[in-house]
Design a protein around this motif. Structure first.
Motif, short mmCIF file in Angstrom:
data_model
loop_
_atom_site.label_atom_id
_atom_site.label_comp_id
_atom_site.label_asym_id
_atom_site.label_seq_id
_atom_site.Cartn_x
_atom_site.Cartn_y
_atom_site.Cartn_z
N ALA A 60 0.86 -1.18 0.00
CA ALA A 60 0.00 0.00 0.00
C ALA A 60 0.90 1.23 0.00
O ALA A 60 1.88 1.28 0.73
CB ALA A 60 -0.90 0.02 1.23
N MET A 61 0.58 2.20 -0.84
CA MET A 61 1.30 3.46 -0.85
C MET A 61 0.40 4.51 -0.21
O MET A 61 -0.74 4.71 -0.64
CB MET A 61 1.66 3.89 -2.27
CG MET A 61 2.47 5.16 -2.29
SD MET A 61 3.08 5.62 -3.92
CE MET A 61 1.61 6.26 -4.65
N VAL A 62 0.92 5.17 0.83
CA VAL A 62 0.14 6.17 1.55
C VAL A 62 0.83 7.51 1.39
O VAL A 62 1.98 7.68 1.78
CB VAL A 62 0.02 5.81 3.05
CG1 VAL A 62 -0.79 6.87 3.78
CG2 VAL A 62 -0.60 4.44 3.23
N THR A 63 0.13 8.46 0.78
CA THR A 63 0.67 9.81 0.67
C THR A 63 0.32 10.58 1.93
O THR A 63 -0.77 10.46 2.46
CB THR A 63 0.11 10.54 -0.57
OG1 THR A 63 -1.31 10.59 -0.47
CG2 THR A 63 0.50 9.83 -1.84
N GLY A 64 1.26 11.36 2.41
CA GLY A 64 1.04 12.10 3.64
C GLY A 64 1.02 11.19 4.85
O GLY A 64 0.36 11.46 5.84
N GLY A 65 1.78 10.11 4.79
CA GLY A 65 1.75 9.11 5.84
C GLY A 65 2.65 9.40 7.03
O GLY A 65 2.72 8.60 7.95
N ILE A 84 4.07 -1.26 3.55
CA ILE A 84 3.66 0.12 3.33
C ILE A 84 4.80 0.94 2.75
O ILE A 84 5.94 0.86 3.22
CB ILE A 84 3.19 0.77 4.65
CG1 ILE A 84 2.03 -0.04 5.23
CG2 ILE A 84 2.76 2.21 4.43
CD1 ILE A 84 1.65 0.36 6.61
N MET A 85 4.47 1.72 1.73
CA MET A 85 5.38 2.71 1.17
C MET A 85 4.80 4.07 1.55
O MET A 85 3.68 4.40 1.16
CB MET A 85 5.47 2.59 -0.35
CG MET A 85 6.41 3.59 -0.97
SD MET A 85 6.36 3.59 -2.79
CE MET A 85 6.24 1.89 -3.21
N ILE A 86 5.54 4.84 2.34
CA ILE A 86 5.05 6.14 2.82
C ILE A 86 5.66 7.25 1.97
O ILE A 86 6.86 7.30 1.78
CB ILE A 86 5.40 6.34 4.30
CG1 ILE A 86 4.83 5.21 5.14
CG2 ILE A 86 4.88 7.69 4.78
CD1 ILE A 86 5.28 5.24 6.58
N VAL A 87 4.80 8.14 1.49
CA VAL A 87 5.24 9.30 0.72
C VAL A 87 4.98 10.54 1.57
O VAL A 87 3.89 10.71 2.11
CB VAL A 87 4.46 9.41 -0.61
CG1 VAL A 87 4.88 10.63 -1.38
CG2 VAL A 87 4.64 8.15 -1.43
#
Length: 96
Positions: A60-65, A84-87
């Motif tokens: 899962a890629m979460v922007t603003g994580g 998780i991939m955090i952006v």
């Protein structure tokens, strides 16, 4: 004639009272729906729903994580078993 006037005025008062109660009834309905969604509704199996054929653990890629709502999403997804991939816009927040 006065009996008919009294009856009509009471009907008007009853109608206005009913219309005045509608927002309260609507808000109570929204509260019950919110409680249902938060407590009684079955949670979705996200791994089963979004898993891939090539990997047992989906990503899962979460922007603003790095903080706020995005961070809460990261916690929920990690608890569900996702990689998780955090952006984030700032590296400093991301390194916390």
């Amino acid at each position: 004639a006065s009996m008919a006037d009294d009856d009509a005025s009471w009907r008007a008062v009853a109608l206005l009272a009913l219309l005045g109660c509608l927002p309260y009834v609507f808000n109570i309905f929204k509260l019950i729906l919110w409680l249902y969604r938060r407590t009684l509704r079955r949670r979705h199996d996200l791994i089963k729903r979004y898993g891939t054929a090539t990997s047992d653990t989906p990503w899962a890629m979460v922007t603003g994580g790095s903080d706020g709502i995005g961070f809460a999403f990261c916690e929920e997804l990690a608890e569900a078993g996702f990689n998780i991939m955090i952006v984030s816009r700032t590296r400093k927040k991301l390194e916390k």
